[in-house]
Design an enzyme around this catalytic site. Structure first.
Site, PDB file in Angstrom:
ATOM      1  N   SER A  77      -2.827  -7.762   2.962  1.00  7.24           N
ATOM      2  CA  SER A  77      -3.073  -7.628   4.402  1.00  7.24           C
ATOM      3  C   SER A  77      -3.484  -8.974   5.007  1.00  7.24           C
ATOM      4  O   SER A  77      -3.105  -9.301   6.140  1.00  7.24           O
ATOM      5  CB  SER A  77      -4.184  -6.608   4.665  1.00  7.24           C
ATOM      6  OG  SER A  77      -3.811  -5.346   4.177  1.00  7.24           O
ATOM      7  N   HIS A 131       0.838  -1.213   0.000  1.00 10.17           N
ATOM      8  CA  HIS A 131       0.000   0.000   0.000  1.00 10.17           C
ATOM      9  C   HIS A 131       0.870   1.259   0.000  1.00 10.17           C
ATOM     10  O   HIS A 131       0.579   2.233  -0.698  1.00 10.17           O
ATOM     11  CB  HIS A 131      -0.862   0.070   1.269  1.00 10.17           C
ATOM     12  CG  HIS A 131      -1.904  -0.986   1.408  1.00 10.17           C
ATOM     13  ND1 HIS A 131      -1.966  -1.818   2.495  1.00 10.17           N
ATOM     14  CD2 HIS A 131      -2.947  -1.320   0.607  1.00 10.17           C
ATOM     15  CE1 HIS A 131      -3.006  -2.633   2.372  1.00 10.17           C
ATOM     16  NE2 HIS A 131      -3.617  -2.357   1.239  1.00 10.17           N
ATOM     17  N   LYS A 148     -17.378  -6.357   5.781  1.00  9.84           N
ATOM     18  CA  LYS A 148     -16.006  -6.876   5.710  1.00  9.84           C
ATOM     19  C   LYS A 148     -15.454  -6.883   7.117  1.00  9.84           C
ATOM     20  O   LYS A 148     -15.197  -5.822   7.691  1.00  9.84           O
ATOM     21  CB  LYS A 148     -15.156  -5.958   4.826  1.00  9.84           C
ATOM     22  CG  LYS A 148     -15.052  -6.433   3.400  1.00  9.84           C
ATOM     23  CD  LYS A 148     -13.955  -5.684   2.684  1.00  9.84           C
ATOM     24  CE  LYS A 148     -13.389  -6.459   1.526  1.00  9.84           C
ATOM     25  NZ  LYS A 148     -12.283  -5.738   0.894  1.00  9.84           N
TER      26      LYS A 148
HETATM   27  P1  ADP Z   1      -9.683  -3.563  -0.647  1.00  9.58           P
HETATM   28  O1  ADP Z   1     -10.367  -4.391   0.399  1.00  9.58           O
HETATM   29  O2  ADP Z   1     -10.466  -2.366  -1.074  1.00  9.58           O
HETATM   30  O3  ADP Z   1      -9.106  -4.323  -1.810  1.00  9.58           O
HETATM   31  P2  ADP Z   1      -7.002  -3.386   0.358  1.00  9.58           P
HETATM   32  O4  ADP Z   1      -6.555  -2.705   1.595  1.00  9.58           O
HETATM   33  O5  ADP Z   1      -6.842  -4.853   0.305  1.00  9.58           O
HETATM   34  O6  ADP Z   1      -8.486  -2.925   0.159  1.00  9.58           O
HETATM   35  O7  ADP Z   1      -6.277  -2.739  -0.892  1.00  9.58           O
HETATM   36  C1  ADP Z   1      -6.429  -1.391  -1.233  1.00  9.58           C
HETATM   37  C2  ADP Z   1      -5.774  -1.168  -2.580  1.00  9.58           C
HETATM   38  O8  ADP Z   1      -4.384  -1.391  -2.484  1.00  9.58           O
HETATM   39  C3  ADP Z   1      -6.274  -2.110  -3.670  1.00  9.58           C
HETATM   40  O9  ADP Z   1      -6.311  -1.416  -4.901  1.00  9.58           O
HETATM   41  C4  ADP Z   1      -5.228  -3.196  -3.726  1.00  9.58           C
HETATM   42  O10 ADP Z   1      -5.145  -3.798  -4.988  1.00  9.58           O
HETATM   43  C5  ADP Z   1      -3.963  -2.357  -3.434  1.00  9.58           C
HETATM   44  N1  ADP Z   1      -2.920  -3.200  -2.867  1.00  9.58           N
HETATM   45  C6  ADP Z   1      -2.951  -3.949  -1.755  1.00  9.58           C
HETATM   46  N2  ADP Z   1      -1.782  -4.617  -1.578  1.00  9.58           N
HETATM   47  C7  ADP Z   1      -0.991  -4.272  -2.641  1.00  9.58           C
HETATM   48  C8  ADP Z   1       0.324  -4.649  -3.080  1.00  9.58           C
HETATM   49  N3  ADP Z   1       1.065  -5.539  -2.412  1.00  9.58           N
HETATM   50  N4  ADP Z   1       0.807  -4.091  -4.222  1.00  9.58           N
HETATM   51  C9  ADP Z   1       0.044  -3.218  -4.919  1.00  9.58           C
HETATM   52  N5  ADP Z   1      -1.204  -2.838  -4.576  1.00  9.58           N
HETATM   53  C10 ADP Z   1      -1.721  -3.357  -3.456  1.00  9.58           C
END
Ligand code: ADP
Length: 159
Positions: free
Chosen positions: A129, A17, A41
């Site tokens: 995560s 992130h 969620k």
């Molecule tokens: P959501 O539940 O909305 O997917 P996340 O916290 O899992 O929320 O992710 C938020 C954003 O960050 C999403 O667009 C996800 O693809 C991106 N993201 C999460 N982890 C990574 C990573 N390791 N590399 C690139 N983008 C990421």
């Protein structure tokens, strides 16, 4: 001033992130990180805890980053914040399918808001995560995935 929003669960924030946020700041003057509080969620950390970890780990950008909670449609909130774009990160093809649907739905809801996708850095391709939480549960080494502050909060939570 150009403003973008970066929505997500951030439960908790990871180096993946952080990399996306940092890269988005090369394009936009300000980034608003929208922490989703969707009750459907189930999150490990409360919205306040997630905001605290984001604020702490991205403190070097504190003048250009705002962190807010979101319980509204992302496009609506983007508009309300005077932002023009939604930032998301893409890891695998599975991310793409979901993001493709979301981007189109958002365009139907509001054509004035557009989405921008950053391809993950190869270092973080498998970083999510959910993986971090699983490793934390078994007291594994998290130093490659999250900053020390987040690791400490995870340890505290798993006690
Ligand atoms: P959501 O539940 O909305 O997917 P996340 O916290 O899992 O929320 O992710 C938020 C954003 O960050 C999403 O667009 C996800 O693809 C991106 N993201 C999460 N982890 C990574 C990573 N390791 N590399 C690139 N983008 C990421």
């Amino acid at each position: 001033m150009s403003i973008a929003v970066y929505p997500g669960s951030f439960d908790p924030i990871t180096y993946g992130h952080m990399d996306i946020a940092e890269r988005a700041l090369k394009v936009f003057d300000e980034l608003v990180i929208l922490v989703s509080t969707n009750p459907k969620k189930k999150a490990l950390f409360s919205p306040e805890e997630r905001i605290d970890m984001i604020t702490e780990t991205l403190s070097k950008f504190k003048d250009r980053i705002r962190v807010c909670t979101s319980n509204n449609l992302t496009v609506r909130q983007t508009k309300a914040l005077d932002a023009s774009h939604i930032i998301r990160g893409l890891r695998a093809v599975t991310d793409f399918e979901y993001e493709f649907e979301m981007a189109h739905a958002n365009r139907v809801l509001d054509r004035t808001v557009d989405s921008i996708y950053f391809m993950t850095d190869s270092k973080y391709i498998f970083l999510a995560s959910s993986t971090v939480k699983e490793i934390a549960q078994y007291e594994g080494d998290l130093s490659q995935f999250v900053p020390t502050y987040v690791e400490q909060q995870l340890k505290q939570k798993m006690k």
